[in-house]
Motif scaffolding. Structure first.
Motif, PDB file in Angstrom:
ATOM      1  N   SER A 134       0.839  -1.208   0.000  1.00 51.37           N
ATOM      2  CA  SER A 134       0.000   0.000   0.000  1.00 51.37           C
ATOM      3  C   SER A 134       0.870   1.253   0.000  1.00 51.37           C
ATOM      4  CB  SER A 134      -0.909  -0.013   1.220  1.00 51.37           C
ATOM      5  OG  SER A 134      -0.124  -0.131   2.394  1.00 51.37           O
ATOM      6  N   LEU A 135       1.980   1.215   0.733  1.00 52.12           N
ATOM      7  CA  LEU A 135       2.868   2.375   0.777  1.00 52.12           C
ATOM      8  C   LEU A 135       3.490   2.629  -0.586  1.00 52.12           C
ATOM      9  CD1 LEU A 135       4.680   1.973   4.192  1.00 52.12           C
ATOM     10  CD2 LEU A 135       3.064   3.731   3.525  1.00 52.12           C
ATOM     11  N   LYS A 136       3.823   1.540  -1.278  1.00 51.30           N
ATOM     12  CA  LYS A 136       4.425   1.716  -2.614  1.00 51.30           C
ATOM     13  C   LYS A 136       3.443   2.377  -3.546  1.00 51.30           C
ATOM     14  CE  LYS A 136       7.782  -1.971  -2.394  1.00 51.30           C
ATOM     15  NZ  LYS A 136       7.871  -3.422  -2.476  1.00 51.30           N
ATOM     16  N   ILE A 137       2.176   1.952  -3.449  1.00 52.22           N
ATOM     17  CA  ILE A 137       1.164   2.560  -4.327  1.00 52.22           C
ATOM     18  C   ILE A 137       1.010   4.043  -3.998  1.00 52.22           C
ATOM     19  CG2 ILE A 137      -1.284   2.528  -4.917  1.00 52.22           C
ATOM     20  CD1 ILE A 137      -1.174  -0.520  -4.422  1.00 52.22           C
ATOM     21  N   ILE A 138       0.991   4.358  -2.707  1.00 50.04           N
ATOM     22  CA  ILE A 138       0.850   5.769  -2.325  1.00 50.04           C
ATOM     23  C   ILE A 138       2.051   6.571  -2.828  1.00 50.04           C
ATOM     24  CG2 ILE A 138       0.649   7.370  -0.394  1.00 50.04           C
ATOM     25  CD1 ILE A 138      -0.742   5.188   1.166  1.00 50.04           C
ATOM     26  N   ARG A 139       3.245   5.981  -2.687  1.00 45.12           N
ATOM     27  CA  ARG A 139       4.445   6.682  -3.172  1.00 45.12           C
ATOM     28  C   ARG A 139       4.347   6.950  -4.670  1.00 45.12           C
ATOM     29  NH1 ARG A 139       7.946   3.511   0.475  1.00 45.12           N
ATOM     30  NH2 ARG A 139       8.314   2.022  -1.178  1.00 45.12           N
ATOM     31  N   THR A 140       3.886   5.938  -5.411  1.00 41.67           N
ATOM     32  CA  THR A 140       3.733   6.113  -6.858  1.00 41.67           C
ATOM     33  C   THR A 140       2.794   7.276  -7.169  1.00 41.67           C
ATOM     34  OG1 THR A 140       3.983   3.748  -7.107  1.00 41.67           O
ATOM     35  CG2 THR A 140       3.111   4.931  -8.989  1.00 41.67           C
ATOM     36  N   ALA A 141       1.686   7.336  -6.442  1.00 39.85           N
ATOM     37  CA  ALA A 141       0.704   8.389  -6.697  1.00 39.85           C
ATOM     38  C   ALA A 141       1.245   9.754  -6.293  1.00 39.85           C
ATOM     39  CB  ALA A 141      -0.586   8.088  -5.946  1.00 39.85           C
ATOM     40  N   VAL A 142       1.921   9.797  -5.154  1.00 39.44           N
ATOM     41  CA  VAL A 142       2.429  11.073  -4.651  1.00 39.44           C
ATOM     42  C   VAL A 142       3.509  11.635  -5.581  1.00 39.44           C
ATOM     43  CG1 VAL A 142       3.824  12.043  -2.774  1.00 39.44           C
ATOM     44  CG2 VAL A 142       1.789  10.748  -2.247  1.00 39.44           C
ATOM     45  N   PHE A 143       4.182  10.738  -6.301  1.00 41.61           N
ATOM     46  CA  PHE A 143       5.292  11.154  -7.164  1.00 41.61           C
ATOM     47  C   PHE A 143       4.828  11.801  -8.471  1.00 41.61           C
ATOM     48  CE2 PHE A 143       9.074  10.287  -9.872  1.00 41.61           C
ATOM     49  CZ  PHE A 143       9.991  10.959  -9.099  1.00 41.61           C
ATOM     50  N   LEU A 144       3.539  11.674  -8.774  1.00 45.63           N
ATOM     51  CA  LEU A 144       3.013  12.180 -10.051  1.00 45.63           C
ATOM     52  C   LEU A 144       3.421  13.610 -10.415  1.00 45.63           C
ATOM     53  CD1 LEU A 144      -0.598  10.714 -10.232  1.00 45.63           C
ATOM     54  CD2 LEU A 144       1.316  10.249 -11.741  1.00 45.63           C
ATOM     55  N   PRO A 145       3.407  14.570  -9.482  1.00 43.75           N
ATOM     56  CA  PRO A 145       3.772  15.931  -9.881  1.00 43.75           C
ATOM     57  C   PRO A 145       5.141  16.030 -10.550  1.00 43.75           C
ATOM     58  CG  PRO A 145       2.831  15.950  -7.699  1.00 43.75           C
ATOM     59  CD  PRO A 145       2.964  14.512  -8.090  1.00 43.75           C
ATOM     60  N   VAL A 146       6.055  15.120 -10.191  1.00 43.60           N
ATOM     61  CA  VAL A 146       7.411  15.229 -10.732  1.00 43.60           C
ATOM     62  C   VAL A 146       7.455  14.886 -12.220  1.00 43.60           C
ATOM     63  CG1 VAL A 146       9.780  14.425 -10.505  1.00 43.60           C
ATOM     64  CG2 VAL A 146       8.362  14.666  -8.486  1.00 43.60           C
TER      65      VAL A 146
END
Lengths: 314, 303
Positions: free
Chosen positions: B111-123
């Motif tokens: 779940s943390l990996k998925i959240i990290r993937t989503a949070v990284f979108l702005p970059v």
């Protein structure tokens, strides 16, 4: 103050996050896994953590949902932005198409594809020379490539636009052609560094064996070194694509007239068009967003390792 | 070179000369492109900064006039202030938010990996797209996305980008939003290198969470933080696209940064000399900053 003093130099920063913590997990209790003492399954105040994670998602990811829903909404303005489209429709995309968004998208694709191919080719050749050959002035050349990384496009924008209008010696005018954007992106210091570092780690025995078999330099690069470099090429490719797609100033100054713009630059045309609403601008934004999104989702692991590697190499 | 090579056999001699030429063949495309499209423009920029550029009439040498003109121009002076405020704010904000994200999202869970993937979108999103997105989120009336959120809290709509007092801060918020997830990745890499047994030892000593972060985590990720800070500071100085797409330098020049000012001077006012001088100033500051930070980092590493 009573805590042990930690020497930052002695504690190594390893580049493989998964292995270290996964390996440690078996031997140490779960609550030592993270700095906050939060483990995967439980931890103090897990409800708080869930809440904070949701907040992070809301701040960093949710805005993307709003632009997707806005682009499909029948009447999108700032007022109708929400997470789900009102009266879903493709009208915005049709209007954006009438304003030439697909032409701009085509420009972008040509520039991103061509630019990336050129960049990978040029940087691979340079990296091969730097990593697998010894020659005089090697350090100087390496510094020159590093400089291309440190030299911000913004700073050379004005003279570059003059150079693009009349390339010295050959005297061609690159303005208004895709070459005006592609060629300046060819030599990218970051890719050269990355590939050089990677190629240095390839054992020389493989190369020597091939050399005894009479393999020439180009075949050596193409058939021996490159296949071994796939991971690094992946990283350079993803980062290169995202970097090229993100270009704004270069396509702006290399264009002769607005029809040469890339899709990212063309968004400003849509925005200043008084006859189209926010929905159409958002449709354009979605079109400009999707390719980098696809690349990211397909190859996110190499992207993240690339950023970490790029940062630690400086 | 000939003096050092002592009587090589014919086969060996050919080998050496071939070996000497080959690398340059491989380097040629890259060097040529870098030369024509990076270093030549840079040199030309420095050259032009000493001239009054007049198309068709010929350029006229004016010495340091362009520099004094640019540095005494009050709009450029304002731009220096905005660049510094924006650069410092974005760097520090990006590091604070990035560290918080990294600490929050550290871990192996899926779940943390998925959240990290989503949070990284702005970059990975192109800056121009982010600009359009934020422009709509900042929609000045009460039904804009952020304003409707404020409305729920009972606060009035804020015309973020239309008000000279808020526009710079609104731009900074967008900058932090774009920068923080990038920093998160670098800091996460740093966090992964922290020796877990230290956490264990600290727990046995009964150390509080704050002390643990202060004395174990922070020293361990200090190299990562140093890198992040350098990158952010350099990026902050040359900030252009963010401001250009979001506000274009307005309203009333309240978000004009050094590069948007130079761009306006060069491309809309056709003052190539002045714009070149402004670019050279920025180049010098950037290089100075890079060298200084590298020097300090090396010295820090040795100690």
């Amino acid at each position: 103050m009573s805590a042990p003093a930690i020497d930052p130099v002695r504690t190594p920063v390893t580049a493989s996050p998964t292995r270290t913590s996964a390996g440690k997990r078996r031997t140490t209790p779960a609550r030592f896994d993270t700095a906050l003492g939060w483990s995967d399954r439980s931890g103090p105040a897990w409800a708080l953590r869930v809440l904070l994670c949701l907040l992070a998602l809301g701040v960093f990811a949710a805005p993307f949902l709003t632009i997707f829903s806005g682009s499909f909404s029948e009447k999108a303005s700032g007022s109708t932005l929400s997470f789900l489209p009102h009266h879903p429709t493709l009208l915005n995309f049709r209007v954006a198409g009438e304003r030439g968004i697909w032409d701009y998208f085509g420009n972008s694709l040509v520039i991103a594809g061509g630019g990336l191919l050129l960049q990978l080719a040029v940087c691979t050749l340079a990296a091969y020379a730097l990593a697998r050959h010894k020659f005089r002035g090697q350090a100087l050349i390496l510094t020159l490539f590093m400089l291309t990384m440190m030299l911000p496009e913004e700073v050379i924008a004005i003279p570059l636009s003059l150079v693009l209008g009349h390339v010295p010696v050959v005297g061609v005018d690159l303005k208004g052609t895709v070459w005006g954007v592609i060629l300046p992106l060819g030599a990218w210091g970051f890719s050269v560094m990355l590939l050089t570092e990677f190629m240095k780690d390839i054992p020389t025995e493989i190369e020597e064996a091939a050399r005894i078999d009479g393999v020439g330099e180009l075949r050596m690069l193409w058939q021996v070194v490159l296949p071994l470099c796939k991971p690094a090429l992946g990283v350079a490719g993803v980062l290169g694509f995202i970097m090229i797609w993100d270009q704004y100033l270069l396509p702006l100054i290399a264009a002769k007239d607005p029809t040469d713009y890339t899709v990212t630059v063309a968004l400003s045309i849509l925005r200043t068009d008084p006859e189209v609403g926010s929905g159409v601008v958002l449709a354009g934004a979605v079109i400009a967003l999707v390719p980098s999104l696809i690349v990211y989702l397909l190859l996110q692991r190499s992207l993240v390792t690339g950023i970490a590697a790029g940062a630690t190499k400086g | 070179m000939t003096a050092t090579v002592t009587t090589p056999g014919p086969r060996r001699a050919r080998f050496i000369s071939k070996k000497a030429v080959l690398p340059w063949l491989f380097l040629a495309p890259g060097l040529l492109l870098a030369l024509v499209f990076k270093f030549l423009p840079m040199g030309k920029g420095v050259w032009l900064s000493f001239f009054e550029v007049r198309p068709f009439l010929g350029d006229q040498w004016v010495g340091l006039d362009n520099y004094t003109r640019v540095l005494t121009d009050h709009r450029f002076q304002d731009a220096i202030g905005h660049t510094l405020v924006l650069g410092v704010g974005m760097s520090l904000g990006g590091i604070l938010v990035g560290s918080a994200l990294a600490l929050l999202l550290e871990g192996q869970a899926r779940s943390l990996k998925i959240i990290r993937t989503a949070v990284f979108l702005p970059v990975v999103t192109a800056t121009a797209v982010v600009g359009e997105m934020w422009r709509l989120m900042y929609y000045p009336t009460s039904d804009g996305l952020i304003n409707s959120g404020l409305g729920l809290l009972g606060l009035g709509p804020v015309p973020y980008l239309d008000n000279p007092d808020t526009a710079l801060w609104a731009t900074m918020a967008m900058g932090i939003w774009m920068l923080a997830p990038y920093n998160m990745v670098i800091i996460l890499a740093g966090l992964a290198g922290v020796d877990r047994s230290l956490y264990e030892a600290a727990a046995m000593d009964g150390v509080s969470l704050w002390q643990r972060l202060r004395h174990i985590t922070l020293p361990a990720i200090r190299p990562a933080l140093g890198i992040v800070l350098t990158l952010a500071a350099i990026r902050g100085l040359r900030v252009f696209t963010e401001v250009y797409v979001l506000t274009g330098g307005g309203p009333a020049g309240s978000t004009d940064v050094w590069m948007t000012r130079a761009y306006t001077l060069g491309f809309t006012r056709n003052d190539i000399g002045g714009a070149s001088a402004a670019s050279v100033v920025l180049l010098c500051v950037t290089l100075l900053l890079t060298v200084t930070v590298n020097y300090l980092r090396k010295r820090g590493d040795v100690r």
